[in-house]
Design an enzyme around this catalytic site. Sequence first.
Site, short mmCIF file in Angstrom:
data_model
loop_
_atom_site.label_atom_id
_atom_site.label_comp_id
_atom_site.label_asym_id
_atom_site.label_seq_id
_atom_site.Cartn_x
_atom_site.Cartn_y
_atom_site.Cartn_z
N SER A 21 39.92 42.12 -3.43
CA SER A 21 38.70 41.48 -4.12
C SER A 21 39.06 40.89 -5.62
O SER A 21 40.12 41.15 -6.32
CB SER A 21 37.76 42.42 -4.46
OG SER A 21 37.42 43.00 -3.13
N ALA A 65 44.08 43.48 -5.74
CA ALA A 65 42.40 43.06 -6.02
C ALA A 65 42.81 42.46 -7.74
O ALA A 65 43.76 43.52 -8.20
CB ALA A 65 41.77 44.46 -6.02
N ARG A 89 48.43 41.90 -12.33
CA ARG A 89 47.57 42.49 -13.25
C ARG A 89 48.21 43.46 -14.28
O ARG A 89 49.42 44.19 -14.00
CB ARG A 89 46.38 43.06 -12.47
CG ARG A 89 46.86 44.37 -11.54
CD ARG A 89 45.69 45.15 -11.21
NE ARG A 89 45.19 44.96 -9.70
CZ ARG A 89 45.47 45.80 -8.96
NH1 ARG A 89 45.92 47.05 -9.00
NH2 ARG A 89 45.17 45.56 -7.70
N GLY A 110 -7.03 -4.99 12.99
CA GLY A 110 -7.80 -6.39 13.51
C GLY A 110 -8.63 -6.05 14.64
O GLY A 110 -8.11 -5.07 15.44
N ARG A 152 0.73 -1.16 0.08
CA ARG A 152 0.13 0.04 -0.11
C ARG A 152 0.80 1.31 0.08
O ARG A 152 0.49 2.35 -0.28
CB ARG A 152 -1.01 -0.16 1.36
CG ARG A 152 -2.10 -1.09 1.05
CD ARG A 152 -3.00 -1.34 2.52
NE ARG A 152 -1.78 -2.21 3.29
CZ ARG A 152 -2.35 -2.60 4.67
NH1 ARG A 152 -3.29 -2.06 5.24
NH2 ARG A 152 -1.46 -3.26 5.20
N ASN A 184 41.38 38.64 6.09
CA ASN A 184 40.17 38.91 5.53
C ASN A 184 40.29 38.62 3.83
O ASN A 184 41.29 38.71 3.23
CB ASN A 184 40.37 40.55 5.62
CG ASN A 184 38.96 41.15 5.13
OD1 ASN A 184 38.21 40.89 4.25
ND2 ASN A 184 38.61 42.02 6.00
N GLN A 201 12.85 -14.34 6.44
CA GLN A 201 11.72 -14.70 6.11
C GLN A 201 11.59 -14.67 4.51
O GLN A 201 11.23 -13.66 4.08
CB GLN A 201 10.40 -13.92 6.71
CG GLN A 201 9.18 -14.86 6.54
CD GLN A 201 7.78 -13.65 6.67
OE1 GLN A 201 8.18 -12.53 6.65
NE2 GLN A 201 6.91 -14.42 6.78
C1 UD1 Z 1 -1.65 -6.15 11.62
C2 UD1 Z 1 -2.43 -6.92 12.41
C3 UD1 Z 1 -3.66 -6.33 12.69
C4 UD1 Z 1 -3.25 -4.98 13.76
C5 UD1 Z 1 -2.37 -4.26 12.68
C6 UD1 Z 1 -1.75 -2.91 13.66
C7 UD1 Z 1 -1.97 -9.30 11.73
C8 UD1 Z 1 -2.62 -10.52 10.65
N1 UD1 Z 1 -2.71 -8.19 11.52
O1 UD1 Z 1 -2.07 -5.70 10.24
O2 UD1 Z 1 -4.59 -7.04 13.61
O3 UD1 Z 1 -4.53 -4.29 13.87
O4 UD1 Z 1 -1.33 -5.05 12.37
O5 UD1 Z 1 -1.13 -2.14 12.99
O6 UD1 Z 1 -1.07 -9.60 12.12
N2 UD1 Z 1 5.26 -8.54 8.15
C9 UD1 Z 1 6.32 -9.49 8.04
N3 UD1 Z 1 6.28 -10.75 7.16
C10 UD1 Z 1 4.85 -10.97 6.62
C11 UD1 Z 1 3.78 -10.13 6.83
C12 UD1 Z 1 4.05 -8.87 7.62
O7 UD1 Z 1 7.35 -9.48 8.58
O8 UD1 Z 1 4.67 -12.22 5.83
C13 UD1 Z 1 5.46 -7.38 8.57
C14 UD1 Z 1 5.16 -6.18 8.04
O9 UD1 Z 1 6.52 -5.75 7.51
C15 UD1 Z 1 4.72 -5.20 8.84
C16 UD1 Z 1 3.90 -5.95 9.88
O10 UD1 Z 1 4.38 -7.28 9.77
O11 UD1 Z 1 6.09 -4.68 9.74
C17 UD1 Z 1 2.61 -5.88 9.99
O12 UD1 Z 1 2.10 -6.21 8.71
P1 UD1 Z 1 1.11 -5.70 7.74
O13 UD1 Z 1 0.81 -6.24 6.61
O14 UD1 Z 1 1.12 -3.99 8.09
O15 UD1 Z 1 -0.24 -5.99 8.83
P2 UD1 Z 1 -1.74 -5.09 8.95
O16 UD1 Z 1 -2.49 -5.45 7.95
O17 UD1 Z 1 -1.46 -3.93 9.12
CA CA Z 2 0.48 -2.44 9.32
#
Ligand code: UD1
Ligand code: CA
Length: 457
Positions: free
Chosen positions: A410, A428, A445, A146, A15, A382, A79
């Site tokens: 200058s 200068a 000069r 959430g 996003r 200066n 990951q």
């Molecule tokens: C998440 C929570 C939601 C909460 C909100 C608060 C979950 C499923 N949802 O939603 O309940 O209200 O945050 O801000 O947890 N990330 C990883 N690996 C992944 C996916 C995400 O490291 O596979 C990390 C992202 O980089 C990010 C964080 O987890 O920093 C949160 O992920 P994001 O997708 O922003 O979760 P939200 O939809 O905001």
């Molecule tokens: Ca988030």
Amino acid sequence: MDFMTIILAAGKGTRMCSNLPKVVHKVNGIPMICKIIGEIEKLNPQKNIVVLGHMKEIVEKAIEEKIIGKNAKIEYVLQEEQLGTGHAVLSTKGNFSEYNGDIMLLYGDTPLLRSQTLSDFYEYHKKSDATTTVMTTICENPYGYGRIIKDNNQVKKIIEEKEASTEEKKIKEVNAGVYCFKSRDLLNALDKINNNNEKGEYYLTDVISIQVSENKNIKSYILTDNVEVMGVNSKIELAEASKILRTRKNNELMKDGVILIDPDNTYIEENVEIGKDTVIYPGANLQGRTKIGENSEIIGNTRIIDSILGNNVKIENSVIEESIVENYVTIGPFAHLRKGSHLKEYVHIGNFVETKKSTLEKGVKSGHLTYLGDTHVGENTNIGAGTITCNFDGINKFKTEIGRDAFIGSDSILVAPVVIGDNALIGAGSVITKNVPDNALSVERNKQLIKTGWRKK
Ligand code: UD1
Ligand code: CA
């Protein structure tokens, strides 16, 4: 404190609509991920595990460069595929399977959280002896977060926006994305999560309902300041978060005695330090690790980056980069100090003067239209208007040495490498290519021609 942390920062941040990973985007001058790690660090956890994935090198580099205290105990975990927040935590399993204690889990995209809040949250978790404590807050517009499903005031589960029913969507208590877990219980529950949901992701939030079904003690910690838990998911939210941090920073400075004429139009980044009674006028951009002493004045559209300024300095409409400015120096309007400039006490640099990798000893004056590059200028010398040090022959850079109490007329051109002695005088308009001894006059000069009556012919 007696816990370790896991910080999730592997996501792309779709996003954000960006070529960069979300967590390296800056809030009030520092990458989001560094802001949150900085707050965590103040609590001195046993160790911090950061989960990286999407463009991991960029995130790791940002953390290594910008981290507040260099002694943060950080372990990075990869990951490979971003299959959800639960999956991200699963990938850290190996780092805490031997550990039996509390884990605080946070997301890398909540940069407004304060260390004090995190420490209060942890104290609450400790006292309540809960298996898991989840930080929540009440939001008038809970969209995207959430929702916390409770029964008799007991947390039952967290339902994500995508899965929530129309009724559930009305719930205003939301998941802040900060949790305290007991390591063993977290591991047990993680093994049971699945991806049977709208997004096809492994949700960390499912750990809650799994633990509830096993009669574990789940607590919620409701934070009254809902601003603090704001997650940054778009560039609009990024700007909002920056603004909040900026206001916080400005207020802290004013509490400590700095005078901000118009805080709403003053841009002071997180790590900047300013002494009391220094006045900052609107339009200032103070960035990076800049430090400014007491009683100074920063006027107009002045931008100062990673520089150290003393007391009683006055800067007007100028740019200062990676430089040192000592007490009582005056700069501007419209001067440019580039990397490696060092202005000692009482130096004055005026209109359209540029310096680079140059040291100006005490009391040097250079009022107008000058370039001093790779130059050392002795005390009280200066430098006349329009003086240029020619430090570059197209291939190499050379040094200019100007002695003390000298006077550079200058429009002089000093072709480096060249040495101008103490108390020397340069006429200068001279182009100086040979060294000038102490106390000498050097003029280069043509003789001035005068033809009397010429115009009458
Ligand atoms: C998440 C929570 C939601 C909460 C909100 C608060 C979950 C499923 N949802 O939603 O309940 O209200 O945050 O801000 O947890 N990330 C990883 N690996 C992944 C996916 C995400 O490291 O596979 C990390 C992202 O980089 C990010 C964080 O987890 O920093 C949160 O992920 P994001 O997708 O922003 O979760 P939200 O939809 O905001
Ligand atoms: Ca988030």
